[in-house]
Design a protein around this motif. Structure first.
Motif, PDB file in Angstrom:
ATOM      1  N   ALA A   5       9.524 -16.961 -35.627  1.00 40.28           N
ATOM      2  CA  ALA A   5      10.275 -17.760 -34.647  1.00 40.28           C
ATOM      3  C   ALA A   5       9.345 -18.796 -34.002  1.00 40.28           C
ATOM      4  O   ALA A   5       9.710 -19.966 -33.834  1.00 40.28           O
ATOM      5  CB  ALA A   5      10.877 -16.857 -33.583  1.00 40.28           C
ATOM      6  N   ASP A   6       8.133 -18.347 -33.649  1.00 34.32           N
ATOM      7  CA  ASP A   6       7.168 -19.278 -33.053  1.00 34.32           C
ATOM      8  C   ASP A   6       6.780 -20.355 -34.058  1.00 34.32           C
ATOM      9  O   ASP A   6       6.557 -21.512 -33.687  1.00 34.32           O
ATOM     10  CB  ASP A   6       5.899 -18.535 -32.609  1.00 34.32           C
ATOM     11  CG  ASP A   6       6.169 -17.640 -31.407  1.00 34.32           C
ATOM     12  OD1 ASP A   6       7.178 -17.876 -30.721  1.00 34.32           O
ATOM     13  OD2 ASP A   6       5.384 -16.707 -31.176  1.00 34.32           O
ATOM     14  N   ALA A   7       6.674 -19.964 -35.317  1.00 36.04           N
ATOM     15  CA  ALA A   7       6.322 -20.940 -36.358  1.00 36.04           C
ATOM     16  C   ALA A   7       7.396 -22.017 -36.458  1.00 36.04           C
ATOM     17  O   ALA A   7       7.093 -23.204 -36.591  1.00 36.04           O
ATOM     18  CB  ALA A   7       6.133 -20.240 -37.702  1.00 36.04           C
ATOM     19  N   ALA A   8       8.654 -21.603 -36.354  1.00 35.56           N
ATOM     20  CA  ALA A   8       9.761 -22.569 -36.413  1.00 35.56           C
ATOM     21  C   ALA A   8       9.697 -23.511 -35.212  1.00 35.56           C
ATOM     22  O   ALA A   8       9.922 -24.722 -35.331  1.00 35.56           O
ATOM     23  CB  ALA A   8      11.098 -21.828 -36.447  1.00 35.56           C
ATOM     24  N   GLU A   9       9.384 -22.946 -34.032  1.00 35.30           N
ATOM     25  CA  GLU A   9       9.278 -23.765 -32.825  1.00 35.30           C
ATOM     26  C   GLU A   9       8.101 -24.743 -32.951  1.00 35.30           C
ATOM     27  O   GLU A   9       8.190 -25.908 -32.558  1.00 35.30           O
ATOM     28  CB  GLU A   9       9.122 -22.860 -31.596  1.00 35.30           C
ATOM     29  CG  GLU A   9       8.716 -23.553 -30.302  1.00 35.30           C
ATOM     30  CD  GLU A   9       9.625 -24.705 -29.879  1.00 35.30           C
ATOM     31  OE1 GLU A   9      10.770 -24.796 -30.368  1.00 35.30           O
ATOM     32  OE2 GLU A   9       9.185 -25.553 -29.066  1.00 35.30           O
ATOM     33  N   LEU A  10       6.991 -24.260 -33.517  1.00 38.90           N
ATOM     34  CA  LEU A  10       5.822 -25.120 -33.726  1.00 38.90           C
ATOM     35  C   LEU A  10       6.178 -26.297 -34.635  1.00 38.90           C
ATOM     36  O   LEU A  10       5.868 -27.457 -34.333  1.00 38.90           O
ATOM     37  CB  LEU A  10       4.684 -24.298 -34.343  1.00 38.90           C
ATOM     38  CG  LEU A  10       3.407 -25.052 -34.717  1.00 38.90           C
ATOM     39  CD1 LEU A  10       2.747 -25.639 -33.478  1.00 38.90           C
ATOM     40  CD2 LEU A  10       2.423 -24.128 -35.438  1.00 38.90           C
ATOM     41  N   ALA A  11       6.863 -25.992 -35.728  1.00 38.08           N
ATOM     42  CA  ALA A  11       7.264 -27.053 -36.669  1.00 38.08           C
ATOM     43  C   ALA A  11       8.205 -28.044 -35.977  1.00 38.08           C
ATOM     44  O   ALA A  11       8.066 -29.262 -36.125  1.00 38.08           O
ATOM     45  CB  ALA A  11       7.946 -26.431 -37.888  1.00 38.08           C
TER      46      ALA A  11
ATOM     47  N   MET B 159      -4.271 -18.201 -40.069  1.00 37.46           N
ATOM     48  CA  MET B 159      -3.178 -18.752 -39.252  1.00 37.46           C
ATOM     49  C   MET B 159      -1.860 -18.713 -40.025  1.00 37.46           C
ATOM     50  O   MET B 159      -0.820 -18.344 -39.478  1.00 37.46           O
ATOM     51  CB  MET B 159      -3.483 -20.214 -38.886  1.00 37.46           C
ATOM     52  CG  MET B 159      -4.535 -20.397 -37.829  1.00 37.46           C
ATOM     53  SD  MET B 159      -4.850 -22.180 -37.636  1.00 37.46           S
ATOM     54  CE  MET B 159      -5.697 -22.197 -36.070  1.00 37.46           C
ATOM     55  N   ALA B 160      -1.927 -19.106 -41.283  1.00 41.04           N
ATOM     56  CA  ALA B 160      -0.704 -19.144 -42.097  1.00 41.04           C
ATOM     57  C   ALA B 160      -0.107 -17.741 -42.246  1.00 41.04           C
ATOM     58  O   ALA B 160       1.096 -17.541 -42.066  1.00 41.04           O
ATOM     59  CB  ALA B 160      -1.025 -19.737 -43.462  1.00 41.04           C
ATOM     60  N   TYR B 161      -0.964 -16.746 -42.540  1.00 45.93           N
ATOM     61  CA  TYR B 161      -0.469 -15.369 -42.683  1.00 45.93           C
ATOM     62  C   TYR B 161       0.154 -14.893 -41.375  1.00 45.93           C
ATOM     63  O   TYR B 161       1.208 -14.271 -41.351  1.00 45.93           O
ATOM     64  CB  TYR B 161      -1.612 -14.419 -43.071  1.00 45.93           C
ATOM     65  CG  TYR B 161      -2.202 -14.676 -44.432  1.00 45.93           C
ATOM     66  CD1 TYR B 161      -1.476 -15.362 -45.414  1.00 45.93           C
ATOM     67  CD2 TYR B 161      -3.484 -14.245 -44.755  1.00 45.93           C
ATOM     68  CE1 TYR B 161      -2.023 -15.609 -46.662  1.00 45.93           C
ATOM     69  CE2 TYR B 161      -4.042 -14.483 -46.005  1.00 45.93           C
ATOM     70  CZ  TYR B 161      -3.299 -15.168 -46.953  1.00 45.93           C
ATOM     71  OH  TYR B 161      -3.843 -15.417 -48.182  1.00 45.93           O
ATOM     72  N   GLN B 162      -0.551 -15.203 -40.268  1.00 42.49           N
ATOM     73  CA  GLN B 162      -0.077 -14.770 -38.943  1.00 42.49           C
ATOM     74  C   GLN B 162       1.307 -15.369 -38.649  1.00 42.49           C
ATOM     75  O   GLN B 162       2.222 -14.665 -38.227  1.00 42.49           O
ATOM     76  CB  GLN B 162      -1.097 -15.240 -37.891  1.00 42.49           C
ATOM     77  CG  GLN B 162      -0.728 -14.921 -36.453  1.00 42.49           C
ATOM     78  CD  GLN B 162      -0.877 -13.438 -36.131  1.00 42.49           C
ATOM     79  OE1 GLN B 162      -1.563 -12.724 -36.852  1.00 42.49           O
ATOM     80  NE2 GLN B 162      -0.203 -12.983 -35.093  1.00 42.49           N
ATOM     81  N   LEU B 163       1.441 -16.673 -38.891  1.00 42.64           N
ATOM     82  CA  LEU B 163       2.709 -17.348 -38.596  1.00 42.64           C
ATOM     83  C   LEU B 163       3.846 -16.789 -39.449  1.00 42.64           C
ATOM     84  O   LEU B 163       4.956 -16.561 -38.954  1.00 42.64           O
ATOM     85  CB  LEU B 163       2.572 -18.856 -38.850  1.00 42.64           C
ATOM     86  CG  LEU B 163       1.750 -19.643 -37.826  1.00 42.64           C
ATOM     87  CD1 LEU B 163       1.478 -21.058 -38.339  1.00 42.64           C
ATOM     88  CD2 LEU B 163       2.456 -19.704 -36.480  1.00 42.64           C
TER      89      LEU B 163
ATOM     90  N   GLN C 189       3.935 -13.860 -41.169  1.00 43.91           N
ATOM     91  CA  GLN C 189       4.145 -12.414 -41.117  1.00 43.91           C
ATOM     92  C   GLN C 189       4.707 -11.956 -39.771  1.00 43.91           C
ATOM     93  O   GLN C 189       5.641 -11.182 -39.715  1.00 43.91           O
ATOM     94  CB  GLN C 189       2.813 -11.701 -41.405  1.00 43.91           C
ATOM     95  CG  GLN C 189       2.870 -10.188 -41.308  1.00 43.91           C
ATOM     96  CD  GLN C 189       3.780  -9.568 -42.380  1.00 43.91           C
ATOM     97  OE1 GLN C 189       3.963 -10.153 -43.445  1.00 43.91           O
ATOM     98  NE2 GLN C 189       4.367  -8.426 -42.084  1.00 43.91           N
ATOM     99  N   HIS C 190       4.105 -12.467 -38.676  1.00 41.87           N
ATOM    100  CA  HIS C 190       4.433 -11.912 -37.353  1.00 41.87           C
ATOM    101  C   HIS C 190       5.124 -12.885 -36.413  1.00 41.87           C
ATOM    102  O   HIS C 190       5.669 -12.475 -35.406  1.00 41.87           O
ATOM    103  CB  HIS C 190       3.139 -11.415 -36.673  1.00 41.87           C
ATOM    104  CG  HIS C 190       2.391 -10.405 -37.467  1.00 41.87           C
ATOM    105  ND1 HIS C 190       2.883  -9.146 -37.714  1.00 41.87           N
ATOM    106  CD2 HIS C 190       1.187 -10.479 -38.097  1.00 41.87           C
ATOM    107  CE1 HIS C 190       2.015  -8.475 -38.446  1.00 41.87           C
ATOM    108  NE2 HIS C 190       0.982  -9.259 -38.703  1.00 41.87           N
ATOM    109  N   ASN C 191       5.028 -14.176 -36.672  1.00 42.63           N
ATOM    110  CA  ASN C 191       5.516 -15.138 -35.684  1.00 42.63           C
ATOM    111  C   ASN C 191       6.477 -16.158 -36.294  1.00 42.63           C
ATOM    112  O   ASN C 191       6.356 -17.354 -36.054  1.00 42.63           O
ATOM    113  CB  ASN C 191       4.328 -15.921 -35.078  1.00 42.63           C
ATOM    114  CG  ASN C 191       3.424 -15.050 -34.257  1.00 42.63           C
ATOM    115  OD1 ASN C 191       2.491 -14.472 -34.793  1.00 42.63           O
ATOM    116  ND2 ASN C 191       3.691 -14.949 -32.975  1.00 42.63           N
TER     117      ASN C 191
END
Ligand SMILES: [Zn+2]
Length: 201
Positions: free
Chosen positions: A38-44, A28-32, A34-36
């Protein structure tokens, strides 16, 4: 002092999610990252926002943004019948099945003696306080039909035995091992209508 690096901190944080072990957390961490991103920022941001604004309903213990959730604030609900469920998702399932027009109490957990999860995991003080100041005459215990759900129902029946209330539990028509959240509306409604009283009043 051991300083944990940013990636390890994220992996460790993701492991708090249910059913997420070290490998999954790492993926999950690599995915967030490497590829996501913007989504990771929104999740946070969403987690931060929810932490600030979501809390427990003063009356039923579910999660909501107001002091009272929409159901507790609805004066048309039958205030004499209280259904006890494990999680907010169970309230949603019951509402979808349209089989309960009373009010709820949400345990936010369950009892699991084999894992040392006792009464303290199901908000007993809030539940008792709820009963002290209410017009409730019937309690419907709607815990899951799993080993933990059965253990929780048993503990609740003991806890509530001193109240002069009718206490019932959903009918055994529910599939064994069923979590309410995943039961179809028809079966759920049937289980509520055919509930059986488990005490003598
Ligand atoms: Zn509420």
């Amino acid at each position: 002092m051991n300083k944990i690096n940013a990636l390890d901190r994220l992996i460790k944080a993701l492991k708090v999610l249910p059913n997420v072990g070290p490998k999954t957390a790492q993926r999950m961490a690599y995915q967030l990252l490497q590829h996501n991103r913007a989504d990771a920022a929104e999740l946070a941001a969403a987690i931060q926002h929810a932490l600030q604004h979501v809390h427990h309903c003063r009356c039923c213990n579910t999660l909501c943004e107001e002091e009272l959730c929409a159901i507790c604030a609805d004066e048309n609900r039958d205030q004499t019948r209280l259904m006890i469920v494990q999680m907010p998702a169970d309230v949603a399932s019951m509402e979808e099945a349209r089989c309960h027009d009373g009010v709820y109490f949400v345990l936010m957990g369950q009892v699991n003696p084999t894992q040392g999860m006792d009464l303290s995991h199901i908000s007993p003080h809030q539940l008792l306080a709820r009963l002290e100041s209410s017009r409730i005459t019937e309690i419907i215990i709607a815990t899951n039909f799993t080993a933990e759900g059965d253990a929780t129902a048993y503990v609740l029946a003991e806890l509530l035995s001193r109240f002069p209330l009718k206490i019932s539990r959903l009918s055994r028509g529910m599939p064994l091992g069923a979590e309410l959240e995943y039961v179809d509306s028809g079966t759920l409604a049937q289980a509520v209508y055919e509930r059986r009283q488990i005490n003598h009043t």
